[in-house]
Design a protein around this motif. Structure first.
Motif, PDB file in Angstrom:
ATOM      1  N   GLN A  14      17.681 -82.538  55.219  1.00  0.00           N
ATOM      2  CA  GLN A  14      17.394 -82.007  56.546  1.00  0.00           C
ATOM      3  C   GLN A  14      16.353 -80.889  56.478  1.00  0.00           C
ATOM      4  N   PHE A  15      16.143 -80.319  55.301  1.00  0.00           N
ATOM      5  CA  PHE A  15      15.257 -79.163  55.170  1.00  0.00           C
ATOM      6  C   PHE A  15      14.137 -79.437  54.166  1.00  0.00           C
ATOM      7  N   VAL A  16      13.006 -78.798  54.409  1.00  0.00           N
ATOM      8  CA  VAL A  16      11.893 -78.762  53.461  1.00  0.00           C
ATOM      9  C   VAL A  16      11.687 -77.311  53.059  1.00  0.00           C
ATOM     10  N   ASN A  17      11.542 -77.062  51.761  1.00  0.00           N
ATOM     11  CA  ASN A  17      11.384 -75.709  51.250  1.00  0.00           C
ATOM     12  C   ASN A  17       9.907 -75.324  51.181  1.00  0.00           C
ATOM     13  N   LYS A  36      15.352 -80.939  61.966  1.00  0.00           N
ATOM     14  CA  LYS A  36      15.938 -81.251  63.272  1.00  0.00           C
ATOM     15  C   LYS A  36      15.285 -80.428  64.373  1.00  0.00           C
ATOM     16  N   ARG A  37      14.886 -79.211  64.042  1.00  0.00           N
ATOM     17  CA  ARG A  37      14.211 -78.351  65.012  1.00  0.00           C
ATOM     18  C   ARG A  37      12.716 -78.625  65.081  1.00  0.00           C
ATOM     19  N   GLN A  38      12.135 -78.974  63.926  1.00  0.00           N
ATOM     20  CA  GLN A  38      10.717 -79.313  63.878  1.00  0.00           C
ATOM     21  C   GLN A  38      10.591 -80.692  63.219  1.00  0.00           C
ATOM     22  N   PRO A  39      10.919 -81.747  63.947  1.00  0.00           N
ATOM     23  CA  PRO A  39      10.992 -83.081  63.346  1.00  0.00           C
ATOM     24  C   PRO A  39       9.619 -83.612  62.926  1.00  0.00           C
ATOM     25  N   LEU A  40       9.645 -84.357  61.841  1.00  0.00           N
ATOM     26  CA  LEU A  40       8.464 -85.070  61.386  1.00  0.00           C
ATOM     27  C   LEU A  40       8.554 -86.562  61.679  1.00  0.00           C
ATOM     28  N   PHE A  41       9.661 -86.979  62.301  1.00  0.00           N
ATOM     29  CA  PHE A  41       9.874 -88.395  62.579  1.00  0.00           C
ATOM     30  C   PHE A  41      10.190 -88.575  64.058  1.00  0.00           C
ATOM     31  N   LYS A  42       9.591 -89.616  64.649  1.00  0.00           N
ATOM     32  CA  LYS A  42       9.739 -89.858  66.078  1.00  0.00           C
ATOM     33  C   LYS A  42      10.909 -90.775  66.405  1.00  0.00           C
ATOM     34  N   THR A  43      11.305 -91.601  65.463  1.00  0.00           N
ATOM     35  CA  THR A  43      12.341 -92.595  65.725  1.00  0.00           C
ATOM     36  C   THR A  43      13.390 -92.526  64.638  1.00  0.00           C
ATOM     37  N   VAL A  72       0.887 -87.937  65.939  1.00  0.00           N
ATOM     38  CA  VAL A  72       1.074 -86.738  66.749  1.00  0.00           C
ATOM     39  C   VAL A  72       0.899 -85.519  65.852  1.00  0.00           C
ATOM     40  N   LEU A  73      -0.083 -84.679  66.156  1.00  0.00           N
ATOM     41  CA  LEU A  73      -0.350 -83.484  65.368  1.00  0.00           C
ATOM     42  C   LEU A  73       0.139 -82.267  66.127  1.00  0.00           C
ATOM     43  N   GLU A  74       1.123 -81.577  65.550  1.00  0.00           N
ATOM     44  CA  GLU A  74       1.701 -80.406  66.194  1.00  0.00           C
ATOM     45  C   GLU A  74       1.609 -79.209  65.250  1.00  0.00           C
ATOM     46  N   ARG A  75       1.776 -78.023  65.805  1.00  0.00           N
ATOM     47  CA  ARG A  75       1.719 -76.807  65.008  1.00  0.00           C
ATOM     48  C   ARG A  75       3.065 -76.581  64.302  1.00  0.00           C
ATOM     49  N   LEU A  76       3.004 -76.230  63.027  1.00  0.00           N
ATOM     50  CA  LEU A  76       4.218 -75.890  62.282  1.00  0.00           C
ATOM     51  C   LEU A  76       4.552 -74.434  62.545  1.00  0.00           C
ATOM     52  N   HIS A 392       4.667 -90.999  61.062  1.00  0.00           N
ATOM     53  CA  HIS A 392       5.287 -90.501  62.285  1.00  0.00           C
ATOM     54  C   HIS A 392       4.526 -89.290  62.836  1.00  0.00           C
ATOM     55  N   LYS A 393       4.982 -88.100  62.520  1.00  0.00           N
ATOM     56  CA  LYS A 393       4.352 -86.894  63.054  1.00  0.00           C
ATOM     57  C   LYS A 393       3.708 -86.087  61.935  1.00  0.00           C
ATOM     58  N   SER A 394       2.710 -85.304  62.315  1.00  0.00           N
ATOM     59  CA  SER A 394       2.094 -84.342  61.393  1.00  0.00           C
ATOM     60  C   SER A 394       2.190 -82.958  62.011  1.00  0.00           C
ATOM     61  N   ARG A 395       2.504 -81.986  61.172  1.00  0.00           N
ATOM     62  CA  ARG A 395       2.536 -80.586  61.613  1.00  0.00           C
ATOM     63  C   ARG A 395       1.623 -79.778  60.703  1.00  0.00           C
ATOM     64  N   VAL A 396       0.821 -78.901  61.291  1.00  0.00           N
ATOM     65  CA  VAL A 396      -0.150 -78.139  60.537  1.00  0.00           C
ATOM     66  C   VAL A 396       0.200 -76.654  60.585  1.00  0.00           C
TER      67      VAL A 396
END
Length: 410
Positions: A14-17, A36-43, A72-76, A392-396
């Motif tokens: 559930q977490f990335v370090n 779960k709060r900042q998901p990288l997967f849409k489905t 989908v590119l979102e801010r991390l 799925h999703k990308s966060r930068v």
């Protein structure tokens, strides 16, 4: 703390370090990104086809289910640090601290003096560890859970490249087991037989029509993997070959003069019975089958594994370029977080951007016409088994200061 390690090895992560640099040398902070709060997967994860008895194609094994432009590119959003720590004082000011993965939210740390501790984000505590026999400048770590001791295991440590003071390639482990003088379990340091590959590379500069180097060229581990269900650790050394360490008998074998076609750690996915990593040539996501190696270790008849396919999970934004190696985080169930370190072109100071992308890998059968992707074709024939890659999703992450950069993702 060891029970926390065992529990997280059994389930999807559930977490990335994130390991962040700090204001001065020798200080770092640890951040846990909650997916779960900042998901990288849409489905949700779809059901996967069974791979028992089937083989993947050796060419064009990867198929893409959506264009990279639709990602989908979102801010991390950087979470607050869960832990902040710094190294002990060094007289020569060569301060550094290395942070290495144990499991989800459990991180092993070692400083320039060989002092070690484990940061346990699950139990929210810090546990001291035995000192290493020899400090590691650029260590890599491989944790193998124990099948005999509940919550136990071995953490194997070695330097990627030996330093100028090294006389041999030291390999050692920290083992969680019962102490000889009591019935309690604890971590114990164990020095293993040195790695058999040389300190200096035998690469011939003259053969490449280049002048000899003015300094010793140290050998360097280019990639590594766990094979045989944890029975062996496989290390590829640039220009030297590939070696295997028996994790029980602590004996070494050379399996070939070739190297694994990867850069960095290679992750095993039991659902697919394949190993995944960043390709050595272009840092693309790639797959291979290393299952044969565990049966050929002692005979030294191993052949170079074939890459089943390589694939880029996204197109980088215009004006951005990658720097450094790609880091791959195995989230379980065929899902990965691909971390790429980027900067803007022509930026002399480096931008320090980090792009995290959620990637899902599932097997599928493609019929003879290639028009239908399913678990079987209309005539009852399964067709050819391939790998379906779903980005799925990308966060930068875009730092606001050069003193707060992401150094590692695991």
């Amino acid at each position: 703390m060891s029970r926390a390690i065992e529990s997280t090895m059994r389930q999807s992560r559930q977490f990335v370090n994130l390991i962040m640099t700090n204001l001065y040398n020798g200080a770092k902070s640890l951040h846990f990104v909650d997916l779960k709060r900042q998901p990288l997967f849409k489905t949700p994860l779809p059901p996967t086809a069974s791979t028992d008895g089937d083989r993947f194609e050796t060419q064009d094994a990867f198929s893409q289910t959506q264009p990279t432009e639709s990602l989908v590119l979102e801010r991390l959003r950087l979470p607050r640090p869960s832990f902040q720590f710094e190294t002990s004082t060094a007289q020569d000011r060569s301060w550094y601290i290395n942070c290495l993965p144990l499991s989800d939210r459990v991180v092993f740390c070692s400083d320039q003096c060989g002092h070690n501790f484990v940061v346990d984000g699950i139990a929210r505590c810090l546990v001291t560890m035995p000192s290493l026999h020899k400090r590691k400048m650029m260590p890599l770590s491989i944790f193998i859970p124990s099948t005999d001791v509940e919550g136990g295991g071995s953490l194997f440590l070695v330097d990627r490249s030996p330093g100028i003071t090294a006389t041999r390639v030291e390999f050692e482990s920290l083992v969680y087991r019962k102490a000889s003088f009591s019935n309690t379990y604890s971590w114990q340091a164990q020095l293993l037989p040195p790695a058999p590959y040389p300190l200096y590379t035998s690469y011939s500069w003259q053969a490449q029509l280049l002048p000899p180097a003015p300094y010793p060229l140290y050998t360097k581990i280019s990639s590594y993997a766990v094979i045989g269900g944890g029975s062996h650790i496989c290390l590829s050394v640039k220009n030297e070959g590939t070696y295997c360490l028996d994790t029980t008998r602590h004996t070494w074998s050379k399996v070939g003069t070739w190297t694994l076609p990867f850069d960095g750690k290679v992750e095993y996915v039991p659902e697919l019975k394949l190993w995944f990593g960043a390709s050595a040539d272009r840092q693309k996501l790639a797959a291979t089958d290393l299952s044969y190696l565990s049966s050929t270790v002692d005979s030294a008849t191993g052949f170079q594994p074939e890459v089943l396919g390589s694939w880029m999970e996204l197109t980088l934004p215009e004006g951005w370029e990658q720097k450094g190696r790609t880091q791959l985080v195995n989230l379980g169930s065929g899902r990965f977080c691909v971390a790429r370190f980027l900067n803007e072109m022509f930026d002399p100071y480096g931008s320090g951007y980090v792009l995290l992308t959620g990637v899902e890998i599932v097997p599928h059968f493609d019929n003879l016409t290639g028009n239908d992707v399913s678990s079987g074709s209309g005539d009852g024939s399964k067709g050819k088994l391939k790998l379906q890659i779903i980005p799925h999703k990308s966060r930068v992450y875009m730092p606001t200061t050069a003193l707060a950069l992401i150094q590692d993702v695991f």
